[in-house]
Scaffold this active site. Sequence first.
Site, PDB file in Angstrom:
ATOM      1  N   HIS A  46       3.087   3.131  -8.879  1.00 40.09           N
ATOM      2  CA  HIS A  46       2.883   1.709  -9.193  1.00 40.09           C
ATOM      3  C   HIS A  46       4.094   1.141  -9.932  1.00 40.09           C
ATOM      4  O   HIS A  46       4.480  -0.002  -9.709  1.00 40.09           O
ATOM      5  CB  HIS A  46       1.618   1.519 -10.020  1.00 40.09           C
ATOM      6  N   ASP A  89       0.834  -1.197   0.000  1.00 42.59           N
ATOM      7  CA  ASP A  89       0.000   0.000   0.000  1.00 42.59           C
ATOM      8  C   ASP A  89       0.872   1.252   0.000  1.00 42.59           C
ATOM      9  O   ASP A  89       1.988   1.235   0.521  1.00 42.59           O
ATOM     10  CB  ASP A  89      -0.920  -0.033   1.238  1.00 42.59           C
ATOM     11  N   LEU A  97      10.238 -21.368  -3.739  1.00 45.57           N
ATOM     12  CA  LEU A  97       9.228 -20.414  -3.245  1.00 45.57           C
ATOM     13  C   LEU A  97       7.929 -20.505  -4.046  1.00 45.57           C
ATOM     14  O   LEU A  97       7.941 -20.490  -5.273  1.00 45.57           O
ATOM     15  CB  LEU A  97       9.782 -18.988  -3.371  1.00 45.57           C
TER      16      LEU A  97
HETATM   17  C1  FPP Z   1      -1.725   0.128  -3.371  1.00 47.14           C
HETATM   18  O1  FPP Z   1      -1.304   1.479  -3.364  1.00 47.14           O
HETATM   19  C2  FPP Z   1      -1.227  -0.558  -4.558  1.00 47.14           C
HETATM   20  C3  FPP Z   1      -2.007  -1.114  -5.538  1.00 47.14           C
HETATM   21  C4  FPP Z   1      -3.473  -1.125  -5.476  1.00 47.14           C
HETATM   22  C5  FPP Z   1      -1.409  -1.716  -6.748  1.00 47.14           C
HETATM   23  C6  FPP Z   1      -0.240  -2.619  -6.537  1.00 47.14           C
HETATM   24  C7  FPP Z   1       0.414  -2.853  -7.816  1.00 47.14           C
HETATM   25  C8  FPP Z   1       1.741  -2.888  -8.046  1.00 47.14           C
HETATM   26  C9  FPP Z   1       2.766  -2.762  -6.990  1.00 47.14           C
HETATM   27  C10 FPP Z   1       2.277  -3.034  -9.444  1.00 47.14           C
HETATM   28  C11 FPP Z   1       2.089  -4.318 -10.133  1.00 47.14           C
HETATM   29  C12 FPP Z   1       2.331  -5.554  -9.359  1.00 47.14           C
HETATM   30  C13 FPP Z   1       3.167  -6.569  -9.690  1.00 47.14           C
HETATM   31  C14 FPP Z   1       3.021  -7.882  -9.048  1.00 47.14           C
HETATM   32  C15 FPP Z   1       4.250  -6.415 -10.669  1.00 47.14           C
HETATM   33  P1  FPP Z   1      -2.387   2.637  -3.538  1.00 47.14           P
HETATM   34  O2  FPP Z   1      -2.479   2.957  -4.987  1.00 47.14           O
HETATM   35  O3  FPP Z   1      -3.671   2.231  -2.898  1.00 47.14           O
HETATM   36  O4  FPP Z   1      -1.689   3.801  -2.765  1.00 47.14           O
HETATM   37  P2  FPP Z   1      -2.410   4.968  -1.921  1.00 47.14           P
HETATM   38  O5  FPP Z   1      -3.145   4.311  -0.793  1.00 47.14           O
HETATM   39  O6  FPP Z   1      -1.263   5.797  -1.472  1.00 47.14           O
HETATM   40  O7  FPP Z   1      -3.325   5.692  -2.872  1.00 47.14           O
END
Ligand code: FPP
Length: 243
Positions: A43, A26, A137
Site C-alpha cells: 500500500h 489492485d 484536473l
Molecule cells: C488493492 O490492493 C488496494 C487497496 C484496497 C488500497 C489502495 C490504497 C492505496 C494505493 C494507498 C492509499 C491511497 C492514496 C490515494 C494515497 P489489494 O490490497 O486488494 O491487493 P491484493 O488483491 O493483492 O491483496
Amino acid sequence: MKDIDWIKRYGLEEDTLPGHVGIIMDGNGRWARNRHMPRTFGHKKGAEVVRDIVLSSSKFGVKALTIFAFSTENWRRPKDEVDTIMTLLSQYLRNEIAALNENDVVFRVIGDRSGLSKMLLQLIEESEELTRNNTGLRFNVAINYGSQAEILNAAFALAKDYKEGKTALDREAFETRLYTSGLPMVDFLIRTSGELRISNFLLYQIAYAELYFTDAYWPDFNTERYVEALKDYSHRNRRFGGV
Ligand code: FPP
C-alpha cells in the site's frame, strides 16, 4: 496543468485522450507478498504510484480521474491494514495538497464519509476547500465507497425530494444525487493485477466506458504503463450503441 510537450514526448495525441479515467488500483498485497513483505508495504508503494499518475493525468490534460482507494467492504481487513491505508491517505493529503493546488487540480472525496476519522475528515474538507475553485484536473478519491449504495441512496433521495415537490423526476435530477454529480461519465476504466471484475465501482458512470485490464500490480504501475493504456484507448472505436 496540461503540457503539450509532455503529451508529445509520450507519443500521445491530445484529441484521442479520455476525458474521465477511472482506476481500480489492485494488487498491492500480492506485490508485497512476492517480496516477502507485509501487505502494508504494498500500500505504501501504491500511494507513491498515485502521486505519479495524478501528475501525469494533469499534464496529459485528462479532465477527471477517479481512483478506488477503499471500498465499503475493505473494513473487513485486519485492523493494522485498515489503519495503514487511512494513514497513507492522510499523509498523501498533507504532503501533496500544495502541489496539487499548484497544478490547478480540484480534489474531492467520494463515498460515505461517516465512517472516517475526524482527523482524516478534516484534512479532506480542508483539501477540498483549498482546491475547489481550481480549473484543472478533477481528481476524485473513492473512500468508503460502494456503487450500489450510491445508486440506491440517490434513488431514495430523489423519491423523497420528489414526494415533497422539490424536484422533477428525470435523469438530471437522479444524476445530481450521485457522488459524481457534475462530473462527466467515465470514458476509460483501468484495473490492475489481472482481476477481471468491476467490484462495485462507478457502476452507473461506466455504462459506456472502455475497459482496460493489465496484469501489472498497482505498485508496478507507472506513467509508462499508463501511456500504454492510453494508447490502447486511443485506438478504440466508441459507438455508444450506434454503428
Ligand atoms: C488493492 O490492493 C488496494 C487497496 C484496497 C488500497 C489502495 C490504497 C492505496 C494505493 C494507498 C492509499 C491511497 C492514496 C490515494 C494515497 P489489494 O490490497 O486488494 O491487493 P491484493 O488483491 O493483492 O491483496
